[in-house]
Scaffold this motif. Sequence first.
Motif, PDB file in Angstrom:
ATOM      1  N   CYS A   1      30.179 -18.315  24.995  1.00 48.84           N
ATOM      2  CA  CYS A   1      29.734 -18.219  26.387  1.00 48.84           C
ATOM      3  C   CYS A   1      28.373 -17.551  26.532  1.00 48.84           C
ATOM      4  O   CYS A   1      27.830 -17.489  27.641  1.00 48.84           O
ATOM      5  CB  CYS A   1      30.761 -17.448  27.218  1.00 48.84           C
TER       6      CYS A   1
ATOM      7  N   GLY B   1      23.788 -14.830  28.323  1.00 48.88           N
ATOM      8  CA  GLY B   1      23.969 -16.028  29.114  1.00 48.88           C
ATOM      9  C   GLY B   1      23.199 -17.234  28.626  1.00 48.88           C
ATOM     10  O   GLY B   1      23.280 -18.305  29.232  1.00 48.88           O
ATOM     11  N   GLU B   2      22.456 -17.108  27.520  1.00 50.81           N
ATOM     12  CA  GLU B   2      21.699 -18.266  27.031  1.00 50.81           C
ATOM     13  C   GLU B   2      22.677 -19.347  26.563  1.00 50.81           C
ATOM     14  O   GLU B   2      23.784 -19.068  26.110  1.00 50.81           O
ATOM     15  CB  GLU B   2      20.739 -17.844  25.910  1.00 50.81           C
ATOM     16  N   THR B   3      22.250 -20.587  26.661  1.00 54.06           N
ATOM     17  CA  THR B   3      23.143 -21.723  26.400  1.00 54.06           C
ATOM     18  C   THR B   3      22.973 -22.334  25.013  1.00 54.06           C
ATOM     19  O   THR B   3      23.796 -23.146  24.598  1.00 54.06           O
ATOM     20  CB  THR B   3      22.922 -22.818  27.451  1.00 54.06           C
TER      21      THR B   3
ATOM     22  N   LYS C   1      31.419 -24.183  28.727  1.00 55.67           N
ATOM     23  CA  LYS C   1      30.891 -25.158  29.691  1.00 55.67           C
ATOM     24  C   LYS C   1      31.320 -24.785  31.102  1.00 55.67           C
ATOM     25  O   LYS C   1      30.519 -24.821  32.047  1.00 55.67           O
ATOM     26  CB  LYS C   1      31.386 -26.560  29.350  1.00 55.67           C
TER      27      LYS C   1
ATOM     28  N   HIS D   1      29.418 -21.635  32.440  1.00 58.73           N
ATOM     29  CA  HIS D   1      28.043 -21.879  32.887  1.00 58.73           C
ATOM     30  C   HIS D   1      28.006 -22.741  34.146  1.00 58.73           C
ATOM     31  O   HIS D   1      27.038 -22.675  34.909  1.00 58.73           O
ATOM     32  CB  HIS D   1      27.245 -22.535  31.763  1.00 58.73           C
ATOM     33  N   THR D   2      29.056 -23.518  34.361  1.00 62.46           N
ATOM     34  CA  THR D   2      29.114 -24.357  35.563  1.00 62.46           C
ATOM     35  C   THR D   2      29.566 -23.549  36.775  1.00 62.46           C
ATOM     36  O   THR D   2      29.015 -23.686  37.870  1.00 62.46           O
ATOM     37  CB  THR D   2      30.083 -25.543  35.343  1.00 62.46           C
TER      38      THR D   2
ATOM     39  N   GLY E   1      23.247 -18.327  33.846  1.00 62.61           N
ATOM     40  CA  GLY E   1      22.069 -18.878  33.189  1.00 62.61           C
ATOM     41  C   GLY E   1      20.960 -19.293  34.138  1.00 62.61           C
ATOM     42  O   GLY E   1      19.979 -19.909  33.727  1.00 62.61           O
ATOM     43  N   GLN E   2      21.090 -18.930  35.415  1.00 63.77           N
ATOM     44  CA  GLN E   2      20.155 -19.445  36.414  1.00 63.77           C
ATOM     45  C   GLN E   2      18.936 -18.555  36.638  1.00 63.77           C
ATOM     46  O   GLN E   2      17.917 -19.021  37.124  1.00 63.77           O
ATOM     47  CB  GLN E   2      20.895 -19.626  37.755  1.00 63.77           C
TER      48      GLN E   2
ATOM     49  N   ARG F   1      22.963 -11.166  36.082  1.00 65.68           N
ATOM     50  CA  ARG F   1      23.651 -11.768  34.937  1.00 65.68           C
ATOM     51  C   ARG F   1      24.820 -10.901  34.485  1.00 65.68           C
ATOM     52  O   ARG F   1      25.866 -11.410  34.086  1.00 65.68           O
ATOM     53  CB  ARG F   1      22.683 -11.983  33.771  1.00 65.68           C
TER      54      ARG F   1
END
Length: 452
Positions: A105, A113-115, A150, A153-154, A159-160, A314
């Motif tokens: 995550c 929070g990086e993807t 997934k 983050h949705t 991550g915004q 975050r």
Amino acid sequence: MEILVLGLNYKTAPVEIREKFTFQDDSTPRALHLLSQTKSVVECVILGTCNRTEIYVVCDQLHTGRFYTRNFLAEWFGVERESFQEYLYIKENSEAIEHLFRVTCGLDSMVMGETQILGQVRNAFFLAREQKTTGTIFNTLFQQAITLAKRAHTETGIGQNAVSVSYAAIELGKKIFGSYRDKAVLILGAGKMSELTAKHLHANGVARVRVANRTLERAQQLARKFQGDACTLDHLAEALLEADIVISSTGAAGYVVTYEQLKPIMKQRKHRPLFMVDIAVPRDLDPRLNDLENVYLYDIDDLEGIVESNLRERAQEAERIAEMISEEVVAFQNWLHTLGVVPLISALREKAFVIHAEAMRKIENKLPDLTERELHIIRKHTRGIINQLLHDPVVRLKELAVQKSGDEVLELFSTIFALEDVVQRRREEAKWEAQKRAARGKEKILAAPSKE
């Protein structure tokens, strides 16, 4: 079965240690097969990134799993165990599961929070599955981790928000221009931070890059990186006239762009918006520039303030994800305990129907005159009696297995019905099948032509 993770990351080991434990892409399949052949290891996945090296294993015993997995690391990389022991972390079972979820995550990343780590975990799992070094447990666990990441983050905004100065500058510019397409950027000086910001702007579609510096040669070196052009600070007025974005980091003692200098230029620009980012300390851009209409000036303190605010946001989102992770850990453990019930149920049914088959053989011997139809009726009804007797114990076993004392319940159930031998035989068969799959995969790797 037990779950272990052993690893080193940016928090536990300096880069000079981490770089000694880097799995190369072309050798990872061989490493997976060697690890899968290691004593006590039943399933395994290797995760390697620039900030971490982690080995996930399913093993038959915790102490042997820890010992032999550490030995594998030492032997594969040719280092003494004592030289990296202090940097190594080991997590077991529920902690290992939670750790994987946090890593996937992005909660354990250097930039929270990086993807990117999600893709790296997914690729590591897919490779292990392709090489047949995963089985029932890891196929379920890693798929659950990927799905959770997934969803995290949705459903959250982790991550915004930008959490670096350069990205903060990019996000601010988007609020002003909407899009960087057809925009021109002017870089004042050739500092690393301004170069990094320009690199992000270039990646976001800026059309033209110009570098203005005290010496033309340095300006040309940086401009070439962005297919741009260069000039000296003597041509600054002309460059400001054409620019939409200014990034400044010159190291000059005084202001490079003053209020009096820019005011007439803005009139010539017909007050076209000008976004200015001052990353220099001391500042390059006169703070009064912000008083000019359509000039948007931000200095390093502004950007760092935005970053700190975004980091706090975050952190709040991370708390939401942590709650999601706790729920998923419980869900996986419940599934795992239920999985432990399967061999017991199978063993119980196997034992019951072995007894049933023996009883039917005795009936046939003592009552030889029974017709096939009569034997069929007796067989059917006696099997029905067995199924009814087994139904309630099986249901209760499934219910009790997911409780905290689940392992004790399984052991007690096995003892009451004397299923130890049958369960052990089934486990040995499953382990043997896993070893055969791993051996077939190893033969495939060894038979493959070398890349050299």
